[in-house]
Every structure is written in C-alpha cells, then in structure tokens.
Write an enzyme that holds these catalytic residues in place. Structure first.
Site, PDB file in Angstrom:
ATOM      1  N   ASN A   1       4.598   6.059 -13.962  1.00  0.00           N
ATOM      2  CA  ASN A   1       5.279   7.320 -14.222  1.00  0.00           C
ATOM      3  C   ASN A   1       6.720   7.004 -14.624  1.00  0.00           C
ATOM      4  O   ASN A   1       7.362   6.155 -14.009  1.00  0.00           O
ATOM      5  CB  ASN A   1       5.263   8.207 -12.980  1.00  0.00           C
ATOM      6  CG  ASN A   1       3.841   8.597 -12.565  1.00  0.00           C
ATOM      7  OD1 ASN A   1       2.987   8.796 -13.415  1.00  0.00           O
ATOM      8  ND2 ASN A   1       3.597   8.675 -11.270  1.00  0.00           N
TER       9      ASN A   1
ATOM     10  N   VAL B   1      10.281   8.025  -7.338  1.00  0.00           N
ATOM     11  CA  VAL B   1      11.114   6.924  -6.844  1.00  0.00           C
ATOM     12  C   VAL B   1      11.718   6.201  -8.050  1.00  0.00           C
ATOM     13  O   VAL B   1      10.987   5.722  -8.933  1.00  0.00           O
ATOM     14  CB  VAL B   1      10.286   5.941  -5.985  1.00  0.00           C
ATOM     15  CG1 VAL B   1      11.147   4.750  -5.560  1.00  0.00           C
ATOM     16  CG2 VAL B   1       9.729   6.649  -4.746  1.00  0.00           C
TER      17      VAL B   1
ATOM     18  N   ARG C   1       0.844  -1.198   0.000  1.00  0.00           N
ATOM     19  CA  ARG C   1       0.000   0.000   0.000  1.00  0.00           C
ATOM     20  C   ARG C   1       0.882   1.251   0.000  1.00  0.00           C
ATOM     21  O   ARG C   1       1.891   1.309   0.704  1.00  0.00           O
ATOM     22  CB  ARG C   1      -0.926  -0.005   1.226  1.00  0.00           C
ATOM     23  CG  ARG C   1      -1.895  -1.173   1.190  1.00  0.00           C
ATOM     24  CD  ARG C   1      -3.021  -1.050   2.204  1.00  0.00           C
ATOM     25  NE  ARG C   1      -3.725  -2.333   2.304  1.00  0.00           N
ATOM     26  CZ  ARG C   1      -4.626  -2.778   1.427  1.00  0.00           C
ATOM     27  NH1 ARG C   1      -4.963  -2.038   0.388  1.00  0.00           N
ATOM     28  NH2 ARG C   1      -5.196  -3.958   1.585  1.00  0.00           N
ATOM     29  N   ASP C   2       0.458   2.231  -0.811  1.00  0.00           N
ATOM     30  CA  ASP C   2       1.207   3.482  -0.894  1.00  0.00           C
ATOM     31  C   ASP C   2       1.161   4.206   0.452  1.00  0.00           C
ATOM     32  O   ASP C   2       0.119   4.271   1.101  1.00  0.00           O
ATOM     33  CB  ASP C   2       0.629   4.370  -2.005  1.00  0.00           C
ATOM     34  CG  ASP C   2       1.593   5.458  -2.433  1.00  0.00           C
ATOM     35  OD1 ASP C   2       2.135   5.378  -3.549  1.00  0.00           O
ATOM     36  OD2 ASP C   2       1.807   6.401  -1.623  1.00  0.00           O
ATOM     37  N   ILE C   3       2.312   4.749   0.843  1.00  0.00           N
ATOM     38  CA  ILE C   3       2.415   5.422   2.134  1.00  0.00           C
ATOM     39  C   ILE C   3       1.647   6.741   2.139  1.00  0.00           C
ATOM     40  O   ILE C   3       1.280   7.247   3.206  1.00  0.00           O
ATOM     41  CB  ILE C   3       3.919   5.639   2.476  1.00  0.00           C
ATOM     42  CG1 ILE C   3       4.137   5.784   3.965  1.00  0.00           C
ATOM     43  CG2 ILE C   3       4.506   6.807   1.701  1.00  0.00           C
ATOM     44  CD1 ILE C   3       5.596   5.678   4.373  1.00  0.00           C
TER      45      ILE C   3
ATOM     46  N   HIS D   1       7.807   1.067 -11.038  1.00  0.00           N
ATOM     47  CA  HIS D   1       6.630   0.694 -10.260  1.00  0.00           C
ATOM     48  C   HIS D   1       5.359   1.079 -10.999  1.00  0.00           C
ATOM     49  O   HIS D   1       5.347   1.995 -11.822  1.00  0.00           O
ATOM     50  CB  HIS D   1       6.644   1.335  -8.868  1.00  0.00           C
ATOM     51  CG  HIS D   1       6.781   2.834  -8.879  1.00  0.00           C
ATOM     52  ND1 HIS D   1       7.993   3.450  -9.027  1.00  0.00           N
ATOM     53  CD2 HIS D   1       5.866   3.825  -8.769  1.00  0.00           C
ATOM     54  CE1 HIS D   1       7.820   4.768  -8.994  1.00  0.00           C
ATOM     55  NE2 HIS D   1       6.533   5.024  -8.847  1.00  0.00           N
ATOM     56  N   MET D   2       4.303   0.366 -10.658  1.00  0.00           N
ATOM     57  CA  MET D   2       2.970   0.614 -11.213  1.00  0.00           C
ATOM     58  C   MET D   2       2.052   0.984 -10.067  1.00  0.00           C
ATOM     59  O   MET D   2       2.063   0.332  -9.023  1.00  0.00           O
ATOM     60  CB  MET D   2       2.491  -0.664 -11.907  1.00  0.00           C
ATOM     61  CG  MET D   2       1.103  -0.604 -12.496  1.00  0.00           C
ATOM     62  SD  MET D   2       0.702  -2.186 -13.293  1.00  0.00           S
ATOM     63  CE  MET D   2       1.721  -2.080 -14.751  1.00  0.00           C
ATOM     64  N   HIS D   3       1.275   2.036 -10.256  1.00  0.00           N
ATOM     65  CA  HIS D   3       0.252   2.410  -9.274  1.00  0.00           C
ATOM     66  C   HIS D   3      -1.070   1.751  -9.662  1.00  0.00           C
ATOM     67  O   HIS D   3      -1.458   1.776 -10.835  1.00  0.00           O
ATOM     68  CB  HIS D   3       0.020   3.928  -9.265  1.00  0.00           C
ATOM     69  CG  HIS D   3       1.220   4.751  -8.891  1.00  0.00           C
ATOM     70  ND1 HIS D   3       1.421   5.237  -7.631  1.00  0.00           N
ATOM     71  CD2 HIS D   3       2.277   5.171  -9.617  1.00  0.00           C
ATOM     72  CE1 HIS D   3       2.551   5.942  -7.596  1.00  0.00           C
ATOM     73  NE2 HIS D   3       3.088   5.920  -8.800  1.00  0.00           N
TER      74      HIS D   3
HETATM   75  P1  AMP Z   1       6.075   8.072  -8.343  1.00  0.00           P
HETATM   76  O1  AMP Z   1       5.777   9.539  -8.316  1.00  0.00           O
HETATM   77  O2  AMP Z   1       5.376   7.354  -9.456  1.00  0.00           O
HETATM   78  O3  AMP Z   1       7.564   7.798  -8.306  1.00  0.00           O
HETATM   79  O4  AMP Z   1       5.419   7.477  -7.030  1.00  0.00           O
HETATM   80  C1  AMP Z   1       6.135   7.000  -5.939  1.00  0.00           C
HETATM   81  C2  AMP Z   1       5.126   6.566  -4.908  1.00  0.00           C
HETATM   82  O5  AMP Z   1       5.798   5.832  -3.905  1.00  0.00           O
HETATM   83  C3  AMP Z   1       4.408   7.735  -4.225  1.00  0.00           C
HETATM   84  O6  AMP Z   1       3.004   7.573  -4.406  1.00  0.00           O
HETATM   85  C4  AMP Z   1       4.824   7.589  -2.763  1.00  0.00           C
HETATM   86  O7  AMP Z   1       3.797   7.932  -1.869  1.00  0.00           O
HETATM   87  C5  AMP Z   1       5.187   6.123  -2.672  1.00  0.00           C
HETATM   88  N1  AMP Z   1       6.135   5.776  -1.632  1.00  0.00           N
HETATM   89  C6  AMP Z   1       7.330   6.370  -1.392  1.00  0.00           C
HETATM   90  N2  AMP Z   1       7.945   5.787  -0.347  1.00  0.00           N
HETATM   91  C7  AMP Z   1       7.112   4.789   0.067  1.00  0.00           C
HETATM   92  C8  AMP Z   1       7.177   3.823   1.125  1.00  0.00           C
HETATM   93  N3  AMP Z   1       8.232   3.759   1.957  1.00  0.00           N
HETATM   94  N4  AMP Z   1       6.140   2.974   1.273  1.00  0.00           N
HETATM   95  C9  AMP Z   1       5.081   3.032   0.444  1.00  0.00           C
HETATM   96  N5  AMP Z   1       4.966   3.920  -0.566  1.00  0.00           N
HETATM   97  C10 AMP Z   1       5.960   4.789  -0.747  1.00  0.00           C
END
Ligand code: AMP
Ligand code: ZN
Length: 113
Positions: A86, A95, A28-30, A99-101
């Site tokens: 992204n 990050v 789950r996204d933080i 990754h995929m949302h």
């Molecule tokens: P992006 O902008 O596509 O790189 O999205 C990165 C996502 O990673 C964001 O939605 C952050 O909230 C999420 N994120 C960053 N660190 C963590 C973490 N430690 N645990 C869960 N989600 C994270």
C-alpha cells in the site's frame, strides 16, 4: 524517529519476527487479515514506495524473494498467496515505513479494492 516499524527493526518494540537478514525484517501482522499475514520491511526507514530511490529498487526485489521463501516455509506456496504494498493515503497505507504484506491461507477476494 517515532516510527513503529523502525522500533521493531531496532528491537525496541516486540514483534513475532520470523525472518531477518542484512536488508529486511519480517514479522507477523498484529491484526492478521488472513491465517498467514506477514509484514516484510526494509531495516532502513523509507516512508513509502513512492519515496524509494531508483538505485534501491532491488530492495523491493529482495522483499519479493523473502515473501516467496516465507510463503514456502508457511506452507502456502502451493495453495497461493497475495503480496501487497500500500502506498500513500489513497493506497491505504497506515504505517509510514515501506512494507509488503504477505497474505494467504484462505481464498482472497477477486477485487483489488
Ligand atoms: P498498511 O495499511 O499497509 O500501512 O498496513 C500496516 C499494517 O501494519 C497493518 O496490517 C497493521 O495491522 C500492521 N501493524 C501495525 N502495527 C504493528 C505492530 N506493532 N506489529 C505488527 N504489525 C503491525
Ligand atoms: Zn521507520
């Protein structure tokens, strides 16, 4: 390597992990942007979609399949959802680990940004 998602994959940083298999991890996204907001990553460090080697394109197919399965288990398969990757600076990637949302549980805006 100082990569937060590699640390989650290695179990060095805690996360609310809801799926793991040989290739991917989902948690789950933080900072959730929707009632359901899951991040799906490959266990292997690949920095961006642009750096995905052609021979590993099936990995993203597997990530889509995991997103579909999690959409069902999270109860948003019928109502609908959005999957987003992204890539790079102008793609809004924060990050640097592919990754995929998976986003759902509310009406998404029509705009793609
Ligand atoms: P992006 O902008 O596509 O790189 O999205 C990165 C996502 O990673 C964001 O939605 C952050 O909230 C999420 N994120 C960053 N660190 C963590 C973490 N430690 N645990 C869960 N989600 C994270
Ligand atoms: Zn990484």
């Amino acid at each position: 390597m100082d990569c937060i998602f590699c640390k989650i994959a290695a179990g060095e940083t805690p996360a609310d992990i809801i799926h793991t298999d040989e290739e991917v991890i989902a948690f789950r996204d933080i900072n959730p942007q929707a009632p359901v907001h899951v991040v799906i990553i490959p266990g292997e460090h690949i920095a961006t979609l642009a750096e995905l080697p052609e021979e590993k394109a099936m990995l993203v197919g597997h990530m889509v399949d995991v997103a579909n399965r999690l959409a069902r288990s999270e109860g948003i398969s019928e109502s609908g959802y959005r999957v987003v990757i992204n890539c790079g600076q102008q793609g809004g990637q924060l990050v640097q680990h592919l990754h995929m949302h998976l986003l759902g549980g509310r009406q998404m805006a029509g705009s793609l940004g």
